[in-house]
Design a protein around this motif. Sequence first.
Motif, short mmCIF file in Angstrom:
data_model
loop_
_atom_site.label_atom_id
_atom_site.label_comp_id
_atom_site.label_asym_id
_atom_site.label_seq_id
_atom_site.Cartn_x
_atom_site.Cartn_y
_atom_site.Cartn_z
N UNK A 73 -1.73 -21.12 -3.04
CA UNK A 73 -2.54 -19.90 -3.55
C UNK A 73 -2.28 -18.85 -2.63
N UNK A 74 -2.12 -17.30 -3.01
CA UNK A 74 -1.70 -16.39 -2.32
C UNK A 74 -2.99 -15.31 -2.41
N UNK A 75 -4.22 -15.71 -2.30
CA UNK A 75 -5.28 -14.96 -2.38
C UNK A 75 -5.49 -13.90 -0.86
N UNK A 76 -4.66 -14.39 0.04
CA UNK A 76 -4.76 -13.56 1.09
C UNK A 76 -3.67 -12.39 1.03
N UNK A 77 -2.64 -12.40 -0.01
CA UNK A 77 -1.87 -11.36 -0.26
C UNK A 77 -2.42 -10.46 -1.40
N UNK A 78 -1.99 -9.31 -1.79
CA UNK A 78 -2.09 -8.26 -2.66
C UNK A 78 -0.98 -8.33 -3.64
N UNK A 79 -1.25 -7.92 -5.05
CA UNK A 79 -0.35 -7.55 -5.98
C UNK A 79 0.39 -6.33 -5.44
N UNK A 80 1.71 -6.27 -5.50
CA UNK A 80 2.40 -4.98 -5.01
C UNK A 80 1.83 -3.79 -5.78
N UNK A 81 1.76 -4.08 -7.06
CA UNK A 81 1.81 -2.66 -8.01
C UNK A 81 0.13 -2.25 -7.83
N UNK A 82 -0.64 -3.19 -7.43
CA UNK A 82 -2.08 -2.67 -7.30
C UNK A 82 -2.20 -2.08 -5.90
N UNK A 83 -1.53 -2.34 -4.95
CA UNK A 83 -1.32 -1.49 -3.75
C UNK A 83 -1.01 -0.24 -3.97
N UNK A 84 0.27 -0.15 -4.70
CA UNK A 84 0.92 0.94 -4.86
C UNK A 84 -0.02 2.06 -5.57
N UNK A 85 -0.78 1.54 -6.64
CA UNK A 85 -1.53 2.51 -7.47
C UNK A 85 -2.69 2.79 -6.40
N UNK A 86 -3.21 2.13 -5.47
CA UNK A 86 -4.37 2.53 -4.54
C UNK A 86 -3.86 3.16 -3.65
N UNK A 87 -2.56 3.58 -3.38
CA UNK A 87 -1.89 4.48 -2.55
C UNK A 87 -1.63 3.92 -1.09
#
Length: 399
Positions: free
Chosen positions: A112-126
């Motif tokens: 499980x990688x719940x402590x990570x974030x999908x990179x695309x989501x992070x990029x879209x969030x700035x």
Amino acid sequence: MSQYQTFTAEQAVAYAKEHSGLVDPSELVRAEEIGDGNLNLVFKIYDTQNVSRIIVKQALPYVRCVGESWPLTLDRARLEAQTLIEHYQHCPEHTVKVIHYDPEQYVIVMEDLSDHQIWRSGLIAGLHYPQAAQQLGEYLATVLFYSSDFYLHPHRKKELVAQFMNPQMCEITEDLFFNDPYMEHERNNYPAAIEKAVHALRDNSDLKVAVAELKQRFFSSPQALLHGDIHSGSIFVKSGSLKVIDAEFGFFGPMGFDLGCAIGNLLLNYCGAEGLFDKPTAQQAKAQRLGDIETLWSTFTERFSVLVKHHGSDQALCVDGYVSLFLRNIWRDTLGFAGTELIRRSMGLSHVADLDTISDEAQRHASLCRAIHLGRELILHTDVITDGDSLSAFVRRAF
């Protein structure tokens, strides 16, 4: 449970208890289905403290976002598991860990990688993860080198090429990247407002010849074991960490394809920045994406060259001067495949949130047109863009 059946949430929990490898699997009590709706069932399995502990992923026998009218091989689950296991063997720090694979239920149990974030989501969030591009370059250099002719004995390489034959998933790639956008096809999906840009693309005979050359390279260059669908949505990040997931398109193909997909998605975020953010933030995000691309490519070339020098086994390929020539050819492929990724994500079946979540319609359409234009220009100018720095300069001139 031997005959294939689609899991319910309750079955996913029971399966995780049996195959999670946890010291006390009885603490697993609940499943949440988190699939993106495209191909698979994906469950997060939670414990009694409501903490996600394990991922259970099951392949479906059709394209989920289309329906049963588009059947799909279940063997892709085997190919995904084996690709991830092979990549993990050489680059565990940047590859999700497969805990169990079931060839009868086509299920993968993984960390499980719940402590990570999908990179695309992070990029879209700035958000900016300054280590991500370097780590992705390290991942690609490592897994591609260790599955290439530079390292493998020819007999072992040929065995692996046969093991990772993935014709049905490759056919999807061939259609979506190299066929559909350049003709009228029911799978294409774009707003009528950009029809002029679409027609100009399809009327460009030089572009079609260049795309045909890229398709032929995709067909006939088994250089290394590719991830096959490496983009910012198949990468998890957190501060100091990057993990790659979703390798069901894995096969032996041209190295530039993985690199091109990765760079193409960073450029898609670049193209959407003005619609996603206010002007100062957009300028910062665009500069960061170009910096990410420069870092990714320089890290890849440096790491790959070091691996050839210290671990290369083929004397002819390791001769002084050849790896530089090889990497120049990979760079040209990378630019071309990045261009096809930009185009197919703008007007084909499968879009990206970097463009589709832009709320202002005019800005969204402008971003789609930018991506189509940039994709075309990259494909047509692979000989004049020599490295990451010159790519950045080229993109800045284009927009």
